[in-house]
Design a protein around this motif. Sequence first.
Motif, PDB file in Angstrom:
ATOM      1  N   ASP A 118       0.831  -1.214   0.000  1.00  0.00           N
ATOM      2  CA  ASP A 118       0.000   0.000   0.000  1.00  0.00           C
ATOM      3  C   ASP A 118       0.863   1.260   0.000  1.00  0.00           C
ATOM      4  O   ASP A 118       0.546   2.239  -0.689  1.00  0.00           O
ATOM      5  N   LEU A 119       1.942   1.228   0.772  1.00  0.00           N
ATOM      6  CA  LEU A 119       2.835   2.382   0.786  1.00  0.00           C
ATOM      7  C   LEU A 119       3.502   2.561  -0.575  1.00  0.00           C
ATOM      8  O   LEU A 119       3.630   3.696  -1.070  1.00  0.00           O
ATOM      9  N   GLN A 120       3.920   1.461  -1.201  1.00  0.00           N
ATOM     10  CA  GLN A 120       4.522   1.584  -2.527  1.00  0.00           C
ATOM     11  C   GLN A 120       3.529   2.136  -3.540  1.00  0.00           C
ATOM     12  O   GLN A 120       3.906   2.911  -4.422  1.00  0.00           O
ATOM     13  N   ALA A 121       2.256   1.768  -3.424  1.00  0.00           N
ATOM     14  CA  ALA A 121       1.244   2.321  -4.325  1.00  0.00           C
ATOM     15  C   ALA A 121       1.114   3.826  -4.119  1.00  0.00           C
ATOM     16  O   ALA A 121       1.025   4.602  -5.096  1.00  0.00           O
ATOM     17  N   ALA A 122       1.111   4.267  -2.872  1.00  0.00           N
ATOM     18  CA  ALA A 122       1.040   5.702  -2.593  1.00  0.00           C
ATOM     19  C   ALA A 122       2.277   6.418  -3.130  1.00  0.00           C
ATOM     20  O   ALA A 122       2.193   7.559  -3.625  1.00  0.00           O
ATOM     21  N   MET A 123       3.429   5.757  -3.044  1.00  0.00           N
ATOM     22  CA  MET A 123       4.660   6.355  -3.565  1.00  0.00           C
ATOM     23  C   MET A 123       4.604   6.479  -5.083  1.00  0.00           C
ATOM     24  O   MET A 123       5.078   7.478  -5.654  1.00  0.00           O
ATOM     25  N   TYR A 124       4.034   5.482  -5.737  1.00  0.00           N
ATOM     26  CA  TYR A 124       3.902   5.579  -7.195  1.00  0.00           C
ATOM     27  C   TYR A 124       2.996   6.748  -7.573  1.00  0.00           C
ATOM     28  O   TYR A 124       3.305   7.518  -8.497  1.00  0.00           O
ATOM     29  N   GLU A 125       1.883   6.886  -6.879  1.00  0.00           N
ATOM     30  CA  GLU A 125       0.976   7.994  -7.157  1.00  0.00           C
ATOM     31  C   GLU A 125       1.668   9.334  -6.921  1.00  0.00           C
ATOM     32  O   GLU A 125       1.478  10.284  -7.698  1.00  0.00           O
ATOM     33  N   GLU A 152     -14.156  -0.088 -14.868  1.00  0.00           N
ATOM     34  CA  GLU A 152     -13.479  -0.072 -13.572  1.00  0.00           C
ATOM     35  C   GLU A 152     -12.368   0.971 -13.494  1.00  0.00           C
ATOM     36  O   GLU A 152     -11.658   1.055 -12.489  1.00  0.00           O
ATOM     37  N   GLY A 153     -12.223   1.763 -14.544  1.00  0.00           N
ATOM     38  CA  GLY A 153     -11.224   2.825 -14.523  1.00  0.00           C
ATOM     39  C   GLY A 153      -9.804   2.356 -14.687  1.00  0.00           C
ATOM     40  O   GLY A 153      -8.860   3.059 -14.319  1.00  0.00           O
ATOM     41  N   LEU A 154      -9.619   1.168 -15.273  1.00  0.00           N
ATOM     42  CA  LEU A 154      -8.278   0.621 -15.450  1.00  0.00           C
ATOM     43  C   LEU A 154      -7.706   0.868 -16.844  1.00  0.00           C
ATOM     44  O   LEU A 154      -6.492   0.797 -17.032  1.00  0.00           O
ATOM     45  N   VAL A 155      -8.583   1.148 -17.792  1.00  0.00           N
ATOM     46  CA  VAL A 155      -8.173   1.368 -19.180  1.00  0.00           C
ATOM     47  C   VAL A 155      -8.793   2.676 -19.660  1.00  0.00           C
ATOM     48  O   VAL A 155      -9.954   2.970 -19.355  1.00  0.00           O
ATOM     49  N   ASP A 156      -8.003   3.437 -20.411  1.00  0.00           N
ATOM     50  CA  ASP A 156      -8.473   4.737 -20.908  1.00  0.00           C
ATOM     51  C   ASP A 156      -9.599   4.550 -21.934  1.00  0.00           C
ATOM     52  O   ASP A 156      -9.396   3.879 -22.957  1.00  0.00           O
ATOM     53  N   PRO A 157     -10.786   5.117 -21.690  1.00  0.00           N
ATOM     54  CA  PRO A 157     -11.925   4.884 -22.593  1.00  0.00           C
ATOM     55  C   PRO A 157     -11.695   5.424 -24.004  1.00  0.00           C
ATOM     56  O   PRO A 157     -12.027   4.752 -24.987  1.00  0.00           O
ATOM     57  N   ALA A 158     -11.132   6.618 -24.123  1.00  0.00           N
ATOM     58  CA  ALA A 158     -10.945   7.199 -25.448  1.00  0.00           C
ATOM     59  C   ALA A 158      -9.986   6.350 -26.278  1.00  0.00           C
ATOM     60  O   ALA A 158     -10.223   6.111 -27.476  1.00  0.00           O
ATOM     61  N   ALA A 159      -8.919   5.884 -25.666  1.00  0.00           N
ATOM     62  CA  ALA A 159      -7.971   5.035 -26.386  1.00  0.00           C
ATOM     63  C   ALA A 159      -8.626   3.727 -26.789  1.00  0.00           C
ATOM     64  O   ALA A 159      -8.425   3.231 -27.912  1.00  0.00           O
ATOM     65  N   LEU A 189      -3.919   5.670 -14.689  1.00  0.00           N
ATOM     66  CA  LEU A 189      -3.042   5.641 -13.526  1.00  0.00           C
ATOM     67  C   LEU A 189      -3.379   4.442 -12.646  1.00  0.00           C
ATOM     68  O   LEU A 189      -2.491   3.700 -12.208  1.00  0.00           O
ATOM     69  N   ARG A 190      -4.655   4.214 -12.403  1.00  0.00           N
ATOM     70  CA  ARG A 190      -5.058   3.060 -11.597  1.00  0.00           C
ATOM     71  C   ARG A 190      -4.680   1.759 -12.305  1.00  0.00           C
ATOM     72  O   ARG A 190      -4.271   0.786 -11.667  1.00  0.00           O
ATOM     73  N   GLY A 191      -4.815   1.737 -13.612  1.00  0.00           N
ATOM     74  CA  GLY A 191      -4.437   0.551 -14.368  1.00  0.00           C
ATOM     75  C   GLY A 191      -2.952   0.263 -14.314  1.00  0.00           C
ATOM     76  O   GLY A 191      -2.529  -0.897 -14.303  1.00  0.00           O
ATOM     77  N   VAL A 211       5.232   2.151 -17.607  1.00  0.00           N
ATOM     78  CA  VAL A 211       4.757   2.208 -16.228  1.00  0.00           C
ATOM     79  C   VAL A 211       5.765   2.856 -15.269  1.00  0.00           C
ATOM     80  O   VAL A 211       5.380   3.635 -14.399  1.00  0.00           O
ATOM     81  N   SER A 212       7.049   2.583 -15.429  1.00  0.00           N
ATOM     82  CA  SER A 212       8.053   3.078 -14.482  1.00  0.00           C
ATOM     83  C   SER A 212       8.918   4.196 -15.043  1.00  0.00           C
ATOM     84  O   SER A 212       9.946   4.541 -14.432  1.00  0.00           O
ATOM     85  N   ASN A 213       8.529   4.795 -16.166  1.00  0.00           N
ATOM     86  CA  ASN A 213       9.402   5.758 -16.834  1.00  0.00           C
ATOM     87  C   ASN A 213       8.641   6.982 -17.316  1.00  0.00           C
ATOM     88  O   ASN A 213       7.549   6.860 -17.892  1.00  0.00           O
ATOM     89  N   TRP A 214       9.264   8.140 -17.095  1.00  0.00           N
ATOM     90  CA  TRP A 214       8.699   9.425 -17.482  1.00  0.00           C
ATOM     91  C   TRP A 214       9.771  10.232 -18.227  1.00  0.00           C
ATOM     92  O   TRP A 214      10.957  10.127 -17.934  1.00  0.00           O
ATOM     93  N   ALA A 215       9.332  11.040 -19.186  1.00  0.00           N
ATOM     94  CA  ALA A 215      10.272  11.871 -19.936  1.00  0.00           C
ATOM     95  C   ALA A 215       9.603  13.199 -20.272  1.00  0.00           C
ATOM     96  O   ALA A 215       8.378  13.315 -20.255  1.00  0.00           O
ATOM     97  N   ARG A 216      10.416  14.173 -20.563  1.00  0.00           N
ATOM     98  CA  ARG A 216       9.871  15.445 -21.041  1.00  0.00           C
ATOM     99  C   ARG A 216      10.550  15.806 -22.349  1.00  0.00           C
ATOM    100  O   ARG A 216      11.667  15.362 -22.636  1.00  0.00           O
ATOM    101  N   GLY A 217       9.852  16.593 -23.144  1.00  0.00           N
ATOM    102  CA  GLY A 217      10.393  16.991 -24.434  1.00  0.00           C
ATOM    103  C   GLY A 217      10.568  15.833 -25.392  1.00  0.00           C
ATOM    104  O   GLY A 217      11.371  15.916 -26.331  1.00  0.00           O
ATOM    105  N   GLY A 218       9.821  14.745 -25.184  1.00  0.00           N
ATOM    106  CA  GLY A 218       9.923  13.600 -26.081  1.00  0.00           C
ATOM    107  C   GLY A 218      11.183  12.778 -25.904  1.00  0.00           C
ATOM    108  O   GLY A 218      11.460  11.885 -26.717  1.00  0.00           O
ATOM    109  N   ARG A 219      11.954  13.020 -24.841  1.00  0.00           N
ATOM    110  CA  ARG A 219      13.245  12.344 -24.678  1.00  0.00           C
ATOM    111  C   ARG A 219      13.083  11.024 -23.937  1.00  0.00           C
ATOM    112  O   ARG A 219      13.677  10.791 -22.871  1.00  0.00           O
ATOM    113  N   VAL A 220      12.277  10.162 -24.505  1.00  0.00           N
ATOM    114  CA  VAL A 220      12.111   8.824 -23.945  1.00  0.00           C
ATOM    115  C   VAL A 220      13.405   8.040 -24.129  1.00  0.00           C
ATOM    116  O   VAL A 220      14.240   8.382 -24.978  1.00  0.00           O
TER     117      VAL A 220
END
Length: 401
Positions: A243-250, A369-376, A386-388, A266-275
């Motif tokens: 539960d603590l790790q989930a809060a840390m991810y959020e 259930e809010g696990l998958v993006d509806p528009a996508a 995020l929940r997914g 899931v574990s990676n973020w980038a800005r300016g398209g620099r994936v």
Amino acid sequence: MGRLPEGDAAPADGRLPAGTAADGPFGVYLHVPFCSVRCGYCDFNTYTADELRGATRAGYPGDVAAEIAVATRVLGELGPLRQAETVFFGGGTPTLLPAGDLLRMLDGVRDAFGLAPGAEVSVEANPDSIDAAGLAQLRAGGVTRVSFGMQSAVPHVLAALDRTHDPERVPQVVAWARKAGLEVSIDLIYGAPGESLDDWQRSLDAAVAMAPDHVSAYALIVEDGTALARRIRRGELVAPDDDLQAAMYEAADATLTSAGYGWYEVSNWARGGRVARHNLAYWRGQDWWGFGPGAHSHVGGVRWWNVKHPAAYRDRLLAGASPALAREVLDDETRRVERVLLESRIAEGLAIDVLEPDGRRAVAGLMAEGLVDPAAALAGRVVPTLRGRLLADAVVRRLLP
């Protein structure tokens, strides 16, 4: 250290099965299996100086050069060699080797395969294993990106992880990398024994303050056979709390998103398209050759892995043999299942038509259930919310009933 998977024995010459399709993007992974100390949580194939027994750091670039010769022969039998679009030096601690040795290895890749225009060339580094001169030398030799293992900004968390660097050094090495013209990634780990949510927020804020191009944030996993696992089993440390790790991810997602970073895996973020293009190639199931002891490779649905110890790796190459220990040839169904496992974790998503009928029917429930993006999903792709992302394994189980 973790065991290698089981598989069929690889042929001594490393030859791939007739008809293996070698097409699409190609990447290179260069494993540097050396560390000054082994962190208690680490399950990677790494060795300290007193564990090498018959192998040396000084001789390692030559060993890799011998495997590059094997690779050019094996891949050359399948057709024209492809240029490397990404190169990644991982470990271990690649920067325990002199920058000149790393560049010798990169030159070997360049001479054998060529580097595609705009190729991404990344090097992992510990903050205390590189200096300004080394970073400048790497950039001059063709490295484009450096990934610093910061892990935490909090001393007691670093101590729990057996990390030896001073957290105050991280901004310094980031500044040196920037001055050299390198893109910068920061690696973080959350959920260490004794780490609070406030501790984690402190690390996130420190990372964002350095304005890296890319941030990786991984939940601590207690691997069997590690020193950390033994200490937890003896009651010396407390196991990570889910539960603590989930809060840390959020907290990570909120902090990074507000600072202009977008998640792409899931574990990676980038800005300016620099994936991290090399990292993303794994999630897309593309081809790569992994050089070094214990390294894994994948070409055209054939996956194989090398012998683990640097001395055994060297001995095979000196005997004129491939260092590959075992391999598996993936059938169409296995490749489809792996595609679901991998592509359901990335922001570009998984094509719904890859799923079997039961899996396609499950998408509506995942949306509700809010696990998958509806528009996508309505556009034909499964993209986790995020929940997914927090429940990624549960999402996969629903997609692969």
